[in-house]
Design an enzyme around this catalytic site. Structure first.
Site, PDB file in Angstrom:
ATOM      1  CE  LYS A  96     -13.377   2.271  -6.969  1.00  0.00           C
ATOM      2  NZ  LYS A  96     -12.182   1.867  -6.261  1.00  0.00           N
ATOM      3  N   GLY A 157      -2.314   1.229  -4.912  1.00  0.00           N
ATOM      4  CA  GLY A 157      -1.317   0.182  -4.710  1.00  0.00           C
ATOM      5  C   GLY A 157       0.028   0.666  -4.226  1.00  0.00           C
ATOM      6  CB  ALA A 183      -6.387   4.599  -3.976  1.00  0.00           C
ATOM      7  N   GLY A 184      -4.196   3.809  -1.718  1.00  0.00           N
ATOM      8  CA  GLY A 184      -2.945   4.250  -1.122  1.00  0.00           C
ATOM      9  C   GLY A 184      -2.772   3.913   0.345  1.00  0.00           C
ATOM     10  CG  ASP A 205      -7.553  -4.529  -3.514  1.00  0.00           C
ATOM     11  OD1 ASP A 205      -7.524  -5.624  -2.923  1.00  0.00           O
ATOM     12  OD2 ASP A 205      -7.459  -4.437  -4.744  1.00  0.00           O
ATOM     13  CB  THR A 206      -2.680  -2.780  -2.346  1.00  0.00           C
ATOM     14  OG1 THR A 206      -3.179  -2.464  -3.639  1.00  0.00           O
ATOM     15  CG2 THR A 206      -1.250  -3.274  -2.469  1.00  0.00           C
TER      16      THR A 206
HETATM   17  C1  LIG Z   1      -9.469   3.076  -7.150  1.00  0.00           C
HETATM   18  C2  LIG Z   1      -9.100   1.725  -6.902  1.00  0.00           C
HETATM   19  O1  LIG Z   1      -8.862   0.962  -7.786  1.00  0.00           O
HETATM   20  C3  LIG Z   1      -9.060   1.316  -5.515  1.00  0.00           C
HETATM   21  O2  LIG Z   1     -10.249   0.699  -5.166  1.00  0.00           O
HETATM   22  C4  LIG Z   1      -7.948   0.433  -5.224  1.00  0.00           C
HETATM   23  O3  LIG Z   1      -8.168  -0.857  -5.651  1.00  0.00           O
HETATM   24  C5  LIG Z   1      -7.708   0.451  -3.781  1.00  0.00           C
HETATM   25  O4  LIG Z   1      -6.527   1.038  -3.592  1.00  0.00           O
HETATM   26  P1  LIG Z   1      -5.386   0.243  -2.835  1.00  0.00           P
HETATM   27  O5  LIG Z   1      -5.174  -1.013  -3.622  1.00  0.00           O
HETATM   28  O6  LIG Z   1      -4.228   1.186  -2.870  1.00  0.00           O
HETATM   29  O7  LIG Z   1      -5.919  -0.040  -1.458  1.00  0.00           O
END
Ligand SMILES: CC(=O)[C@@H](O)[C@H](O)COP(=O)(O)O
Length: 255
Positions: A96, A157, A183-184, A205-206
């Site tokens: 990625k 995040g 993300a987001g 992730d977050t």
């Molecule tokens: C681009 C990046 O780093 C993503 O993989 C991020 O870790 C996930 O975004 P969130 O933490 O907002 O879900």
């Protein structure tokens, strides 16, 4: 069966997870089991190859596909170098590309991302670039050999959901590659909405890792992604500005 295909790899799950924010690595394995996520992203800089400290790779089942990311790269050259190290270290061919200079909003540098994609795709990597959604950039990435496009929904995040919804819709309609929102995404309903729009998968992730119960949250996301996908395949009805009666306005009161 309705599977996600990235290059020639087939996935039954459309939920990609992250490792970045777990307070305790031992939660990663049960989260993967509960969410049924088959692919997980990790920053190469978090992998300890020296054996001196905890190695995150020890906490990820061998059956899970690794999606190393180039987090920390500020330009194409740095991303290319990180990708090559990841492959040499046995992390596989997926990469990625994440190139960030803006430390306030963590916005990706789309131009440098195109340059890195061109080089790494030629070297046989399965390149999944993280971008600020833009149709022209996505077209250039497709030409450069990207295997998927990963537009941000909102800043990393931030948990703000699909702030870029309409730009992502344009990518879904015009780009012949898997579109994976990365993300987001802050809650399962955001993931469901993205899947209803026809994106191929989401990366979260977050929202999972920083919840009070990442294992249970993994399952909630799995269910939301499945529901959104089912709704997309079933074709959502059109929105109307005016009311449409659910039953005919004829009958005993008017006859
Ligand atoms: C681009 C990046 O780093 C993503 O993989 C991020 O870790 C996930 O975004 P969130 O933490 O907002 O879900």
């Amino acid at each position: 069966m309705d599977c996600l295909k990235i290059k020639d790899k087939i996935f039954t799950s459309r939920l990609i997870t992250g490792t970045g924010k777990f307070s305790n690595y031992s939660l990663i394995k049960p989260m993967l089991e509960n969410s049924e996520s088959e692919m997980i992203t990790l920053a190469l800089r978090r992998v300890d190859f020296t054996g001196n400290t905890e190695n995150i790779l020890d906490y990820i089942p061998k059956t899970t596909i690794l999606l190393p990311n180039t987090s920390g790269a500020r330009n194409a050259q740095e991303a290319i170098k990180i990708a090559r190290i990841a492959r040499a270290a046995g992390c596989g061919d997926f990469i990625k590309i994440e190139i960030i200079n803006d430390m306030k909003y963590l916005m990706p540098d789309n131009e440098e991302t195109i340059k890195a994609t061109e080089v790494l795709a030629k070297e046989g990597f399965i390149v999944m670039p993280y971008i600020n959604p833009d149709l022209i950039v996505a077209k250039k990435l497709q030409l450069a050999g990207a295997s998927a496009i990963m537009p941000l929904g909102a800043p990393i995040g931030s948990n703000r959901g699909l702030l870029t919804k309409h730009m992502i819709e344009i990518l879904v309609e015009n780009i012949d590659l898997p579109i994976i929102v990365d993300a987001g995404i802050g809650k399962p309903s955001h993931a469901c909405e993205a899947m209803e729009m026809g994106v191929s998968a989401v990366l979260v992730d977050t929202a999972i890792a920083t919840s009070e119960d990442p294992v249970a949250m993994g399952k909630a996301f799995k269910e939301a992604v499945c529901a959104g996908r089912r709704a997309y395949l079933a074709k959502l009805p059109k929105e109307n500005k005016k009311a449409q009666a659910s039953s005919p306005l004829t009958g005993f009161l008017r006859d």
